[in-house]
Design an enzyme around this catalytic site. Structure first.
Site, PDB file in Angstrom:
ATOM      1  N   PHE A   1      -2.116  16.166   4.022  1.00 26.16           N
ATOM      2  CA  PHE A   1      -2.334  15.549   2.719  1.00 26.16           C
ATOM      3  C   PHE A   1      -1.048  15.610   1.896  1.00 26.16           C
ATOM      4  O   PHE A   1      -0.434  16.663   1.752  1.00 26.16           O
ATOM      5  CB  PHE A   1      -3.477  16.251   1.979  1.00 26.16           C
ATOM      6  CG  PHE A   1      -3.967  15.461   0.802  1.00 26.16           C
ATOM      7  CD1 PHE A   1      -4.762  14.339   0.981  1.00 26.16           C
ATOM      8  CD2 PHE A   1      -3.611  15.822  -0.494  1.00 26.16           C
ATOM      9  CE1 PHE A   1      -5.201  13.592  -0.109  1.00 26.16           C
ATOM     10  CE2 PHE A   1      -4.051  15.081  -1.584  1.00 26.16           C
ATOM     11  CZ  PHE A   1      -4.847  13.965  -1.391  1.00 26.16           C
TER      12      PHE A   1
ATOM     13  N   GLU B   1       0.855  -1.201   0.000  1.00 32.51           N
ATOM     14  CA  GLU B   1       0.000   0.000   0.000  1.00 32.51           C
ATOM     15  C   GLU B   1       0.889   1.250   0.000  1.00 32.51           C
ATOM     16  O   GLU B   1       2.024   1.233   0.503  1.00 32.51           O
ATOM     17  CB  GLU B   1      -0.894  -0.071   1.258  1.00 32.51           C
ATOM     18  CG  GLU B   1      -1.788   1.111   1.513  1.00 32.51           C
ATOM     19  CD  GLU B   1      -2.874   1.328   0.481  1.00 32.51           C
ATOM     20  OE1 GLU B   1      -2.517   1.514  -0.696  1.00 32.51           O
ATOM     21  OE2 GLU B   1      -4.063   1.364   0.850  1.00 32.51           O
ATOM     22  N   ASP B   2       0.369   2.321  -0.542  1.00 27.83           N
ATOM     23  CA  ASP B   2       1.116   3.579  -0.547  1.00 27.83           C
ATOM     24  C   ASP B   2       1.016   4.297   0.795  1.00 27.83           C
ATOM     25  O   ASP B   2       2.003   4.755   1.341  1.00 27.83           O
ATOM     26  CB  ASP B   2       0.628   4.502  -1.684  1.00 27.83           C
ATOM     27  CG  ASP B   2      -0.890   4.693  -1.685  1.00 27.83           C
ATOM     28  OD1 ASP B   2      -1.587   4.069  -0.851  1.00 27.83           O
ATOM     29  OD2 ASP B   2      -1.388   5.461  -2.521  1.00 27.83           O
TER      30      ASP B   2
ATOM     31  N   ASP C   1      -4.095   5.810   6.161  1.00 28.91           N
ATOM     32  CA  ASP C   1      -4.596   7.067   6.706  1.00 28.91           C
ATOM     33  C   ASP C   1      -5.618   6.731   7.799  1.00 28.91           C
ATOM     34  O   ASP C   1      -5.267   6.587   8.959  1.00 28.91           O
ATOM     35  CB  ASP C   1      -5.206   7.835   5.520  1.00 28.91           C
ATOM     36  CG  ASP C   1      -5.774   9.188   5.869  1.00 28.91           C
ATOM     37  OD1 ASP C   1      -5.179   9.883   6.693  1.00 28.91           O
ATOM     38  OD2 ASP C   1      -6.811   9.560   5.295  1.00 28.91           O
TER      39      ASP C   1
ATOM     40  N   ARG D   1       1.212  12.281  -9.481  1.00 28.73           N
ATOM     41  CA  ARG D   1       1.651  10.901  -9.243  1.00 28.73           C
ATOM     42  C   ARG D   1       3.082  10.680  -9.736  1.00 28.73           C
ATOM     43  O   ARG D   1       3.792   9.820  -9.235  1.00 28.73           O
ATOM     44  CB  ARG D   1       0.731   9.905  -9.957  1.00 28.73           C
ATOM     45  CG  ARG D   1      -0.663   9.824  -9.383  1.00 28.73           C
ATOM     46  CD  ARG D   1      -1.359   8.580  -9.926  1.00 28.73           C
ATOM     47  NE  ARG D   1      -2.809   8.615  -9.751  1.00 28.73           N
ATOM     48  CZ  ARG D   1      -3.451   8.221  -8.650  1.00 28.73           C
ATOM     49  NH1 ARG D   1      -2.769   7.808  -7.615  1.00 28.73           N
ATOM     50  NH2 ARG D   1      -4.766   8.267  -8.588  1.00 28.73           N
TER      51      ARG D   1
ATOM     52  N   ASP E   1      -1.757  11.046  -5.611  1.00 25.41           N
ATOM     53  CA  ASP E   1      -2.276  12.140  -6.449  1.00 25.41           C
ATOM     54  C   ASP E   1      -3.079  13.171  -5.672  1.00 25.41           C
ATOM     55  O   ASP E   1      -3.523  12.941  -4.550  1.00 25.41           O
ATOM     56  CB  ASP E   1      -3.191  11.561  -7.534  1.00 25.41           C
ATOM     57  CG  ASP E   1      -4.558  11.162  -6.980  1.00 25.41           C
ATOM     58  OD1 ASP E   1      -4.597  10.483  -5.943  1.00 25.41           O
ATOM     59  OD2 ASP E   1      -5.585  11.563  -7.565  1.00 25.41           O
TER      60      ASP E   1
END
Ligand code: 5GP
Length: 177
Positions: A152, A99-100, A103, A165, A159
């Site tokens: 964020f 996973e990136d 959150d 990205r 993105d």
């Protein structure tokens, strides 16, 4: 659209490369020569996935899935949906879920539950970024690249409204109009 957004570097390219080498070493050691299915959670993880896999010395197969909970906004809608499923069964296989960013934790929680039901041999999860302050669902993460504060971020696969990205580093979004 892009011109209205101000960004600044949070994690540089060299820092990311160095951390990926460390993580790949640990993962290579963990699986001790056993084959692994590496799952990329699209779209945000594609860059991390490609760089991490190149450093892992194991017999790997690749598969992809996509989830959505943001729907173009900067806050999770809380409603996670799988928009693309894996191409192959994972029953009896070691799974590495990549996973990136974690959150609220809702996406990871949802995916682990779905994949566990398919009876893999094991599930190991890794997230490049983790925002502990934003967590709503307690999730166990086996590997974390960097812990970041609750802001964020974009770049390195992540993105804002489809853009950024392709940045080779991670940036914080300082202002949005
Ligand atoms: P969670 O379900 O943990 O709230 O969110 C997971 C997904 O939300 C990530 O895979 C990513 O797509 C998106 N996300 C969460 N935080 C950020 C962020 O700071 N920047 C971007 N671009 N996406 C994020």
């Amino acid at each position: 659209m892009e011109a209205n957004v101000k960004i600044s570097t949070l994690i540089g390219e060299d820092q990311i490369k160095k951390r990926i080498k460390e993580l790949a070493k640990e993962i290579t050691k963990k699986f001790n020569g056993e084959p692994v299915v590496a799952i990329c959670i699209l779209k945000g993880s594609f860059m991390f996935y490609a760089d991490l896999l190149r450093e892992i010395e194991l017999d790997l197969t690749c598969d992809f899935l996509a989830c959505s909970s943001y729907f173009g906004k900067t806050k999770s809608s809380g409603d996670v949906k799988m928009t693309l499923d894996l191409a192959h069964p994972i029953r009896g296989k070691h799974v590495l879920l990549i996973e990136d960013i974690v959150d609220t934790g809702l996406t990871m929680d949802y995916l682990v539950k779905i994949l566990e039901a398919r009876e893999p041999k094991s599930i190991t999860n890794i997230s490049l970024l983790f925002k502990p302050e934003a967590l709503k669902k307690k999730v166990e993460l086996d590997y974390i690249g960097f812990k970041i504060s609750n802001e964020f971020v974009v770049g390195y696969g992540l993105d804002y409204q489809g853009y950024y990205r392709n940045l080779p580093y991670i940036a914080r979004v300082e202002s949005m109009n």
